[in-house]
Scaffold this motif. Structure first.
Motif, short mmCIF file in Angstrom:
data_model
loop_
_atom_site.label_atom_id
_atom_site.label_comp_id
_atom_site.label_asym_id
_atom_site.label_seq_id
_atom_site.Cartn_x
_atom_site.Cartn_y
_atom_site.Cartn_z
N ALA A 116 8.22 -26.16 17.83
CA ALA A 116 9.25 -25.90 16.82
C ALA A 116 9.47 -24.41 16.62
CB ALA A 116 8.86 -26.56 15.50
N LEU A 117 8.38 -23.63 16.63
CA LEU A 117 8.51 -22.18 16.48
C LEU A 117 9.30 -21.59 17.63
CD1 LEU A 117 7.76 -19.59 14.98
CD2 LEU A 117 5.62 -19.53 16.28
N LEU A 118 9.01 -22.02 18.85
CA LEU A 118 9.74 -21.52 20.02
C LEU A 118 11.22 -21.92 19.95
CD1 LEU A 118 9.58 -20.04 22.72
CD2 LEU A 118 9.02 -22.22 23.79
N CYS A 119 11.48 -23.14 19.52
CA CYS A 119 12.88 -23.59 19.39
C CYS A 119 13.63 -22.75 18.37
CB CYS A 119 12.92 -25.06 19.00
SG CYS A 119 12.45 -26.21 20.32
N GLY A 120 12.98 -22.43 17.25
CA GLY A 120 13.63 -21.61 16.23
C GLY A 120 13.95 -20.22 16.74
N LEU A 121 13.01 -19.60 17.44
CA LEU A 121 13.26 -18.28 18.01
C LEU A 121 14.35 -18.33 19.07
CD1 LEU A 121 9.58 -17.00 18.35
CD2 LEU A 121 11.25 -16.41 16.58
N TYR A 122 14.39 -19.41 19.85
CA TYR A 122 15.44 -19.58 20.85
C TYR A 122 16.82 -19.67 20.19
CZ TYR A 122 18.11 -21.59 24.72
OH TYR A 122 19.06 -21.82 25.68
N VAL A 123 16.91 -20.44 19.11
CA VAL A 123 18.19 -20.60 18.42
C VAL A 123 18.67 -19.27 17.86
CG1 VAL A 123 19.29 -21.66 16.41
CG2 VAL A 123 17.81 -23.02 17.87
N ILE A 124 17.74 -18.45 17.35
CA ILE A 124 18.12 -17.13 16.82
C ILE A 124 18.59 -16.22 17.96
CG2 ILE A 124 17.28 -15.04 15.70
CD1 ILE A 124 15.35 -16.79 14.11
N ALA A 125 17.80 -16.17 19.04
CA ALA A 125 18.10 -15.24 20.13
C ALA A 125 19.39 -15.58 20.86
CB ALA A 125 16.93 -15.22 21.12
N HIS A 126 19.74 -16.87 20.92
CA HIS A 126 20.93 -17.30 21.66
C HIS A 126 22.10 -17.64 20.74
CE1 HIS A 126 17.74 -17.78 24.65
NE2 HIS A 126 18.67 -17.80 25.58
#
Length: 251
Positions: A116-126
Motif C-alpha cells: 500500500a505504501l508503494l502504491c501511494g508513492l506511485y500515485v503521487i509520483a505519476h
C-alpha cells in the motif's frame, strides 16, 4: 459576544455568500450545449505543457491557486485539531494495554503495508501522467502506515510514526507549494505560473512545475492525515469525581 450579535454576524455572512452564488449562477453557460469551451482549453493547455493527465494540468497549472486554497483548508483543519485536542495541565497520559490480534490479520497487515505504501508513492509520483495525484496518493500513504495499528498494536504504530516529524512535514509541504508559487513571480511571470522546462511528454520529468506541486501536495496530505489520526487515536478520556471514575472511553 451576545446571541443577538452572533445572529447578525451569521446573517451578514449568509447574505454575502448568497449574493456571490447568485452572481455566479447568472453567468453560468446555458443548458443544452454539447460541449463546453473550458474542456477544449484545458486539453489544449495540458498538451502544450506536456502534462498527460488533464486533471492534474487543471489542478496544478490552470487553477493552481485554487488548489492552494484546498490544501490550506486541510492544513488549517489539522492545525485546529492539534490545538483542540492538545494535552492540558489537568490531563495525564496512560499507556494503552497491548491488543491481541489474530495471526491471519497480522500477516495480512504486514504483507499489505509495504504494498500500500508503494502504491501511494506511485500515485503521487505519476499524478501528472495518469489518474491520481498528491491528494489521492497522500491519503493512501497515510492509510498504509495505519495497517500496522490494525495488524499489531498502538505501540508498533508509534515507533514508525513520530508525530513531531509529521507535523514538520505537514508544514513543509504547505510551504513548498508557496515557495513554488513565489518562484513564478521571481521569474517575471505570475504567482504559481508554470515556468520550468516542460520536458518530454508522458515522462516523469514532464509538466514543468506540475509534478513538483503534486509532490508538495502529496507530502502535505500524507503528513496531515497521519497527524490528524494520531490526535484522535491519542484520546482516552476518563471523567472522575470523588467516588471514582464515572464515564470513560478507551483508545
Amino acid at each position: 459576544m451576545s446571541r443577538r450579535m452572533r445572529l447578525w454576524v451569521l446573517a451578514t455572512g449568509g447574505l454575502a455568500v448568497a449574493a456571490l452564488l447568485v452572481a455566479g449562477y447568472l453567468r453560468l453557460p446555458h443548458f443544452g450545449g454539447a460541449r463546453h469551451p473550458y474542456g477544449d482549453r484545458a486539453v489544449a493547455a495540458s498538451l502544450a505543457r506536456h502534462t498527460a493527465n488533464v486533471i492534474s494540468s487543471v489542478n496544478f497549472d490552470l487553477r493552481a491557486f485554487d488548489t492552494l486554497g484546498e490544501e490550506s483548508i486541510l492544513f488549517g483543519a489539522v492545525l485546529g485539531t492539534v490545538i483542540l485536542l492538545r494535552q492540558t495541565r489537568d490531563e495525564r497520559e496512560v499507556p494503552p494495554a497491548p491488543a491481541e490480534v489474530a495471526p491471519a490479520v497480522r500477516r495480512y497487515a504486514q504483507i499489505m503495508l509495504p504494498v500500500a505504501l508503494l502504491c501511494g508513492l506511485y500515485v503521487i509520483a505519476h499524478g501528472q501522467l495518469s489518474p491520481g495525484g498528491g491528494f489521492q496518493g497522500g491519503v493512501v500513504v497515510a492509510t498504509s502506515l495505519h495497517l500496522l495499528y490494525i495488524g499489531a498494536d498502538y505501540h508498533a504504530l508509534e515507533r514508525i510514526r513520530p508525530v513531531g516529524l509529521y507535523e514538520v512535514g505537514d508544514a513543509a509541504g504547505e510551504a513548498a507549494y508557496l515557495v513554488l508559487g513565489v518562484a513564478g513571480l521571481l521569474t517575471g511571470s505570475a504567482f504559481l505560473a508554470n515556468t520550468l522546462p516542460y520536458g518530454t511528454f508522458n515522462t516523469l520529468a514532464s509538466g514543468g512545475t506540475v509534478p513538483l506541486l503534486n509532490a508538495a501536495v502529496g507530502m502535505e496530505v500524507a503528513c496531515a492525515v497521519v497527524v490528524l489520526l494520531a490526535r484522535f487515536l491519542d484520546q482516552a478520556v476518563e471523567i472522575e469525581d470523588a467516588n471514582g471514575p464515572t464515564e470513560g472511553s478507551t483508545r
